[in-house]
Motif scaffolding. Structure first.
Motif, short mmCIF file in Angstrom:
data_model
loop_
_atom_site.label_atom_id
_atom_site.label_comp_id
_atom_site.label_asym_id
_atom_site.label_seq_id
_atom_site.Cartn_x
_atom_site.Cartn_y
_atom_site.Cartn_z
N ILE A 1 0.86 -0.95 0.04
CA ILE A 1 0.06 -0.24 -0.03
C ILE A 1 0.96 1.18 0.08
CG2 ILE A 1 -0.16 0.31 2.43
CD1 ILE A 1 -3.37 0.60 1.72
N LEU A 2 2.24 1.14 0.38
CA LEU A 2 3.16 2.28 0.22
C LEU A 2 3.71 2.61 -1.30
CD1 LEU A 2 4.99 1.62 3.55
CD2 LEU A 2 3.11 3.13 3.25
N THR A 3 3.38 1.56 -1.86
CA THR A 3 4.18 1.41 -3.27
C THR A 3 3.57 2.95 -3.88
OG1 THR A 3 4.12 -0.90 -3.52
CG2 THR A 3 4.63 0.18 -5.60
N VAL A 4 2.54 3.13 -4.19
CA VAL A 4 1.95 4.39 -4.90
C VAL A 4 2.62 5.78 -4.32
CG1 VAL A 4 0.03 5.71 -5.46
CG2 VAL A 4 -0.07 3.38 -5.83
N HIS B 1 8.41 11.12 -8.08
CA HIS B 1 7.87 12.14 -8.85
C HIS B 1 7.00 11.60 -10.09
CE1 HIS B 1 9.75 14.57 -6.14
NE2 HIS B 1 10.84 14.32 -6.50
N ILE B 2 6.51 10.41 -10.19
CA ILE B 2 5.80 9.87 -11.22
C ILE B 2 4.21 10.28 -10.98
CG2 ILE B 2 4.93 7.64 -12.15
CD1 ILE B 2 7.51 6.45 -11.15
N ASN B 3 3.64 10.38 -12.23
CA ASN B 3 2.38 10.80 -12.27
C ASN B 3 1.20 9.60 -11.59
OD1 ASN B 3 -0.41 10.21 -14.15
ND2 ASN B 3 0.17 12.48 -14.30
N PRO B 4 0.47 9.97 -10.99
CA PRO B 4 -0.45 8.99 -10.17
C PRO B 4 -1.16 8.04 -10.93
CG PRO B 4 -0.75 11.34 -9.30
CD PRO B 4 -0.07 11.46 -10.31
N ILE B 5 -1.52 8.51 -12.17
CA ILE B 5 -2.14 7.46 -13.06
C ILE B 5 -1.08 6.22 -13.53
CG2 ILE B 5 -3.31 6.81 -15.14
CD1 ILE B 5 -4.59 8.90 -13.09
N THR B 6 0.23 6.78 -13.87
CA THR B 6 1.14 5.77 -14.06
C THR B 6 1.89 4.95 -12.91
OG1 THR B 6 2.11 7.20 -15.83
CG2 THR B 6 3.56 5.52 -15.21
N LEU C 1 -12.00 2.05 -17.91
CA LEU C 1 -12.59 3.02 -16.64
C LEU C 1 -11.51 4.19 -16.39
CD1 LEU C 1 -14.92 3.91 -15.04
CD2 LEU C 1 -14.11 2.52 -13.03
N VAL C 2 -10.37 3.78 -16.01
CA VAL C 2 -9.40 5.02 -15.46
C VAL C 2 -9.29 5.95 -16.70
CG1 VAL C 2 -7.20 5.23 -14.80
CG2 VAL C 2 -8.38 3.47 -13.79
N GLY D 1 -13.63 27.51 -6.53
CA GLY D 1 -12.13 27.82 -7.16
C GLY D 1 -11.14 26.87 -6.96
N PHE D 2 -11.30 25.72 -6.23
CA PHE D 2 -10.19 24.66 -6.09
C PHE D 2 -10.64 23.61 -6.98
CE2 PHE D 2 -8.64 20.97 -3.99
CZ PHE D 2 -7.14 20.99 -4.27
N ILE D 3 -9.65 23.29 -7.84
CA ILE D 3 -10.12 22.31 -9.09
C ILE D 3 -9.60 20.94 -8.59
CG2 ILE D 3 -9.72 21.61 -11.36
CD1 ILE D 3 -9.09 24.44 -12.11
N ILE D 4 -10.43 20.03 -8.51
CA ILE D 4 -10.34 18.40 -8.39
C ILE D 4 -9.81 17.97 -9.68
CG2 ILE D 4 -10.79 16.41 -7.04
CD1 ILE D 4 -10.52 18.57 -5.07
N THR D 5 -8.63 17.61 -9.81
CA THR D 5 -8.26 17.01 -11.08
C THR D 5 -8.37 15.48 -10.91
OG1 THR D 5 -5.81 16.88 -10.46
CG2 THR D 5 -6.77 18.80 -11.44
N LYS D 6 -8.01 14.83 -11.90
CA LYS D 6 -7.94 13.43 -12.03
C LYS D 6 -6.96 12.75 -11.07
CE LYS D 6 -7.42 9.33 -15.36
NZ LYS D 6 -7.51 9.35 -16.89
N SER D 7 -5.74 13.41 -11.02
CA SER D 7 -4.77 12.81 -10.30
C SER D 7 -5.05 13.25 -8.65
CB SER D 7 -3.42 13.40 -10.57
OG SER D 7 -2.95 13.44 -11.93
N ILE D 8 -5.59 14.47 -8.65
CA ILE D 8 -5.82 14.59 -7.13
C ILE D 8 -6.99 13.81 -6.69
CG2 ILE D 8 -6.97 16.35 -5.54
CD1 ILE D 8 -5.54 18.68 -7.19
N GLY D 9 -8.13 13.46 -7.45
CA GLY D 9 -9.33 12.48 -6.97
C GLY D 9 -8.44 11.25 -6.69
#
Length: 265
Positions: free
Chosen positions: A28-31, A39-44, A93-94, A106-114
């Motif tokens: 569970i710590l891998t991500v 510094h890898i994009n959350p999707i990747t 789906l992803v 005004g705070f944008i929830i992006t795909k990565s943040i979500g």
């Protein structure tokens, strides 16, 4: 090599050691390691995590098969709906999730943040499971009974969660195997590793067409993690894993809270 990269590879070793010591949870710590240290994009990062988790679980499974702790029939009954759902989640789906989910004042929830916030919530649930773990060593052998509808539903749900956050989901699988298939705890833990290996690696296959995979980096990271597993297995001869699990649960809880704070501020 930057200091964060050194910490990241050290994190890979720690993930393996924890897996070897307590039989789960470390993945569970891998991500967070991929996202915040490499510094890898959350999707990747969730895709890479599936590969690391899958290979690590496979190593643990080989060891458990030797000890005759894996219930193969139960594993495949659960794994079939799980790997179907995790594959479709990663492949369809992803990628279909919009880059911008919504905005709050005004705070944008992006795909990565979500995805990172959802992952943090899964971490919190997993940490509570580890902290409250009061499993006893005494095992009572009972006849394996299959509640097929519930096992299929549970497998599907776990597969979707795994597909979104890239974690193994052992804290959901193990109770399901104990309650729905009446497996003794040791067999449930061992069997869950095989399920995690199957669904994680098949889920990763769903990413290969959608993402550009840095195989050299991924294989090095995974190899270090596997080395950590063997170190953890060796240390488990001298250290009782169950005593460490509660402490590790508190660490995962703190990490989950940290991720939520970091992503929303």
């Amino acid at each position: 090599m930057e200091i964060t990269e050194i910490l990241g590879y050290s994190g890979a070793l720690c993930i393996g050691v924890v897996l070897g010591l307590i039989g789960g949870g470390g993945s569970i710590l891998t991500v967070p390691v991929f996202v915040y240290l490499m510094h890898i994009n959350p999707i990747t990062a969730t895709a890479y995590s599936l590969f690391v988790v899958g290979v690590s679980a496979l190593v643990g499974t080989v060891n458990n098969v030797r000890k005759e702790l894996v219930d193969l029939r139960t594993a495949f009954v659960f794994a079939i709906p799980a790997f179907i759902s995790v594959y479709t989640t990663r492949k369809y789906l992803v990628p279909a999730i919009p880059d911008t989910l919504f905005s709050i004042q005004g705070f944008i929830i992006t795909k990565s943040i979500g995805i990172m916030i959802f992952f943090a919530i899964i971490m919190l649930l997993a940490s509570i499971s580890m902290i409250k773990n009061n499993k006893k060593d005494i095992e009572i052998e009972t006849k394996v009974v299959y509640n097929y509808p519930l096992i299929v539903i549970e497998g599907f749900v776990v597969g979707v969660l795994t597909g979104i956050v890239g974690a193994g989901g052992g804290f959901l699988i193990i109770p399901a195997l104990v309650l729905m298939a009446k497996l003794p705890m040791k067999k449930a833990v061992a069997t869950s590793l095989l399920i995690i290996a199957i669904k994680s690696l098949i889920g990763f296959i769903g990413d290969i067409e959608n993402l550009e995979i840095e195989w050299n980096f991924l294989l090095i990271f995974t190899t270090i993690s596997v080395i950590g597993i063997f170190i953890g297995m060796y240390l488990s001869n001298y250290i009782e894993g169950k005593k460490l699990e509660k402490g590790f649960g508190w660490f995962v809880l703190a990490m989950g809270i940290y991720i939520i704070i970091k992503e929303v501020t």
